[in-house]
Design a protein around this motif. Structure first.
Motif, PDB file in Angstrom:
ATOM      1  N   ASP A  59       2.342   0.081   6.716  1.00  0.00           N
ATOM      2  CA  ASP A  59       2.417   0.222   8.179  1.00  0.00           C
ATOM      3  C   ASP A  59       2.773   1.650   8.566  1.00  0.00           C
ATOM      4  N   LEU A  60       3.704   2.238   7.825  1.00  0.00           N
ATOM      5  CA  LEU A  60       4.106   3.608   8.103  1.00  0.00           C
ATOM      6  C   LEU A  60       2.932   4.568   7.934  1.00  0.00           C
ATOM      7  N   ASP A  61       2.153   4.361   6.875  1.00  0.00           N
ATOM      8  CA  ASP A  61       0.986   5.213   6.656  1.00  0.00           C
ATOM      9  C   ASP A  61      -0.013   5.080   7.801  1.00  0.00           C
TER      10      ASP A  61
ATOM     11  N   ARG B  92       5.741  -2.522   4.710  1.00  0.00           N
ATOM     12  CA  ARG B  92       6.336  -1.511   5.598  1.00  0.00           C
ATOM     13  C   ARG B  92       5.793  -0.125   5.291  1.00  0.00           C
ATOM     14  N   SER B  93       5.615   0.152   4.031  1.00  0.00           N
ATOM     15  CA  SER B  93       5.080   1.454   3.636  1.00  0.00           C
ATOM     16  C   SER B  93       3.651   1.621   4.144  1.00  0.00           C
TER      17      SER B  93
ATOM     18  N   ARG C  37       0.567   4.146  10.901  1.00  0.00           N
ATOM     19  CA  ARG C  37       1.090   4.734  12.131  1.00  0.00           C
ATOM     20  C   ARG C  37       1.031   6.261  12.083  1.00  0.00           C
TER      21      ARG C  37
END
Length: 307
Positions: A79-81, A76-77, A83
């Motif tokens: 993916d956040l980066d 998730r981390s 995005r």
């Protein structure tokens, strides 16, 4: 509990490498730093993650259970980066492509294989819509790129790129009375049930000069296709969609004077499209499509009538 990403990375690396030294090499850190990160995580969580009695640390049952959660948090981390980078203008995070059923799907599927390899982290939304709906979505910004055959003529105010011509043919089941005729005129066509496209595209826009007095309609070309294969009437369908059925003898084309018609498959965007790298790649790949390529791509069995 204030665990950090570095602690989670150390925990996951130690579990996957089977040792703290292996985790240290993987992360480019000192072994003592990795061991301390895991120990601090155990203190924060109040859980023993590894059994250190043997030569190599082994996950405890609690550690095994928490390992998947740690992996999920790290994904998730990441993916956040990605995005966040997309929103910074490097690559768009989301792309919407609208198409109608007159777009040859096998060709699009092949193009999307290349898209997936190049832009694995871009969320791609694909919407089926009538030409009218596709036009409205592009104008409003709901869709970035559209691929459609404008049955009612080319709309103004959009940027259009002609990709290929779609050939439409009159066809029936071999069991249908029209199949026995060498040449079929307008009078003969109008005497039999016509299978047409309905919905917002409008049944009157089906590319045929003749109109059956009796009609069965569907908002899907694939349903009209099936109706025709089952002998319920005559239809005008894209040749690429029925090629396999012609070969298998499930459908037969009709010889209709001046009955053949070709309409352009168009790529549509707003007049001044704001496409990022992923959108530009998809647009260029679709623009490079050629009608002759369709014969080299088998129509997927999911769209074929059963033998």
């Amino acid at each position: 509990m204030q665990h950090t990403l570095e602690q989670l990375k150390a925990f996951v690396a130690a579990a996957e490498e089977g040792s703290f030294s292996g985790a240290a090499r993987r992360l480019g850190r000192a072994q003592s730093s990795v061991s301390q990160s895991v120990q601090n995580l155990e203190i924060d969580w109040g859980v023993e993650l590894f059994d250190r009695e043997g030569r190599y640390p082994e996950l405890t049952p609690q550690g095994q259970e928490l390992l998947e959660e740690a992996r999920l948090l790290l994904r998730r981390s990441a993916d956040l980066d990605r995005r966040a980078m997309a929103h910074s203008g490097e690559v768009e995070a989301h792309l919407t492509f609208v198409e109608d059923e007159l777009v040859p799907l096998p060709f699009v599927f092949r193009i999307l294989e290349g898209f997936k390899e190049r832009f694995a982290d871009v969320d791609l939304e694909i919407i089926f819509a009538s030409p009218d709906e596709a036009e409205a979505m592009i104008r409003s910004g709901r869709a970035d790129i559209g691929a459609t055959v404008f049955l009612g003529g080319e709309p103004d105010g959009l940027s259009l790129t002609r990709v290929m011509d779609i050939e439409f043919v009159h066809c029936v089941s071999p069991r249908h009375p029209l199949a026995a005729m060498e040449t079929v005129g307008r009078t003969e066509l109008e005497a039999h049930r016509q299978l047409v496209l309905s919905g917002r595209a409008g049944s009157g826009l089906v590319p045929s000069e003749a109109s059956g007095i009796r009609r069965w309609a569907s908002n899907s070309y694939y349903v009209v296709h099936q109706y025709a294969c089952e002998g319920h009437g005559w239809a005008v369908l894209p040749r690429f969609m029925i090629e396999h059925d012609l070969t298998a003898g499930r459908l037969r084309t009709l010889t209709v004077p001046d009955g053949s018609r070709r309409l352009p498959l168009q790529l549509a965007t707003r007049a001044e499209p704001d496409l990022g790298p992923a959108g530009r790649w998809l647009f260029e790949a679709l623009s490079a499509a050629r009608a002759q390529d369709l014969g080299q791509i088998p129509f997927s069995s999911v769209f074929l009538m059963p033998d």
